[in-house]
Enzyme design. Sequence first.
Site, mmCIF file in Angstrom:
data_model
loop_
_atom_site.group_PDB
_atom_site.id
_atom_site.type_symbol
_atom_site.label_atom_id
_atom_site.label_comp_id
_atom_site.label_asym_id
_atom_site.label_seq_id
_atom_site.Cartn_x
_atom_site.Cartn_y
_atom_site.Cartn_z
ATOM 1 N N LYS A 76 14.793 -0.691 -0.856
ATOM 2 C CA LYS A 76 14.164 0.616 -1.062
ATOM 3 C C LYS A 76 13.128 0.468 -2.161
ATOM 4 O O LYS A 76 13.417 -0.115 -3.208
ATOM 5 C CB LYS A 76 15.227 1.643 -1.469
ATOM 6 C CG LYS A 76 14.682 3.015 -1.662
ATOM 7 C CD LYS A 76 15.689 4.136 -1.924
ATOM 8 C CE LYS A 76 17.067 3.804 -2.276
ATOM 9 N NZ LYS A 76 17.925 4.956 -2.558
ATOM 10 N N CYS A 93 -0.149 6.940 -4.680
ATOM 11 C CA CYS A 93 -0.356 6.704 -3.252
ATOM 12 C C CYS A 93 0.772 7.303 -2.418
ATOM 13 O O CYS A 93 1.948 7.185 -2.763
ATOM 14 C CB CYS A 93 -0.449 5.201 -2.999
ATOM 15 S SG CYS A 93 -0.641 4.766 -1.252
ATOM 16 N N CYS A 95 0.122 6.959 1.185
ATOM 17 C CA CYS A 95 -0.157 6.409 2.515
ATOM 18 C C CYS A 95 0.436 5.016 2.702
ATOM 19 O O CYS A 95 0.430 4.489 3.801
ATOM 20 C CB CYS A 95 -1.659 6.370 2.773
ATOM 21 S SG CYS A 95 -2.543 5.065 1.874
ATOM 22 N N CYS A 104 -2.989 5.089 -6.182
ATOM 23 C CA CYS A 104 -3.927 5.206 -5.072
ATOM 24 C C CYS A 104 -5.164 4.366 -5.388
ATOM 25 O O CYS A 104 -5.684 4.417 -6.498
ATOM 26 C CB CYS A 104 -4.323 6.676 -4.909
ATOM 27 S SG CYS A 104 -5.681 6.944 -3.759
ATOM 28 N N HIS A 108 -6.400 5.145 1.597
ATOM 29 C CA HIS A 108 -6.069 6.206 2.564
ATOM 30 C C HIS A 108 -7.304 6.631 3.360
ATOM 31 O O HIS A 108 -7.171 7.072 4.508
ATOM 32 C CB HIS A 108 -5.450 7.425 1.856
ATOM 33 C CG HIS A 108 -6.345 8.013 0.824
ATOM 34 N ND1 HIS A 108 -6.316 7.618 -0.503
ATOM 35 C CD2 HIS A 108 -7.311 8.940 0.929
ATOM 36 C CE1 HIS A 108 -7.229 8.300 -1.167
ATOM 37 N NE2 HIS A 108 -7.850 9.118 -0.320
HETATM 38 S S1 FES Z 1 -2.992 7.700 -0.896
HETATM 39 FE FE1 FES Z 1 -2.645 5.627 -0.499
HETATM 40 S S2 FES Z 1 -4.392 4.657 -1.245
HETATM 41 FE FE2 FES Z 1 -4.750 6.732 -1.600
#
Ligand code: FES
Length: 132
Positions: A76, A93, A95, A104, A108
């Site tokens: 995890k 982040c 994504c 981030c 994304h």
């Molecule tokens: S939300 Fe994943 S790189 Fe921006």
Amino acid sequence: MYVLSNFVKVTVPNYLAGLPIPDSFGGWFRLTVRDWIALIPPTVVVGGVSYYAYRSIKRGRVGGRINPMIRLDEKKVVDFVEIEDIGEKMYLCRCWKSKKWPLCDGAHGPHNRATGDNTGPVVIRRSKPAEK
Ligand code: FES
């Protein structure tokens, strides 16, 4: 609505019924060049739909993994951010594509353009901006 209904209930079944699909395995070897050419359009449609379904599943849009690359050896992925390290703002982040995880890095954007997704970071800020 009638046009769509007629297309689905009459046109498509008539088209499929007219395809030279043999009744036996040996029948495939007796098809003419014209028969094979008639089978190209439905084969392209079925192949295209299958390919996009496969891509969607592979990218995790339908089932599958969310995390494609971050610390895959861990059971995890959990990260802690000390509140003193946040500064004014921190972009986390969501994504799972960032190479600076858990921060981030803008990955994304290409992901959203490639998949039609709409993901973006969580922005943690110390105070709410003043209203205008
Ligand atoms: S939300 Fe994943 S790189 Fe921006």
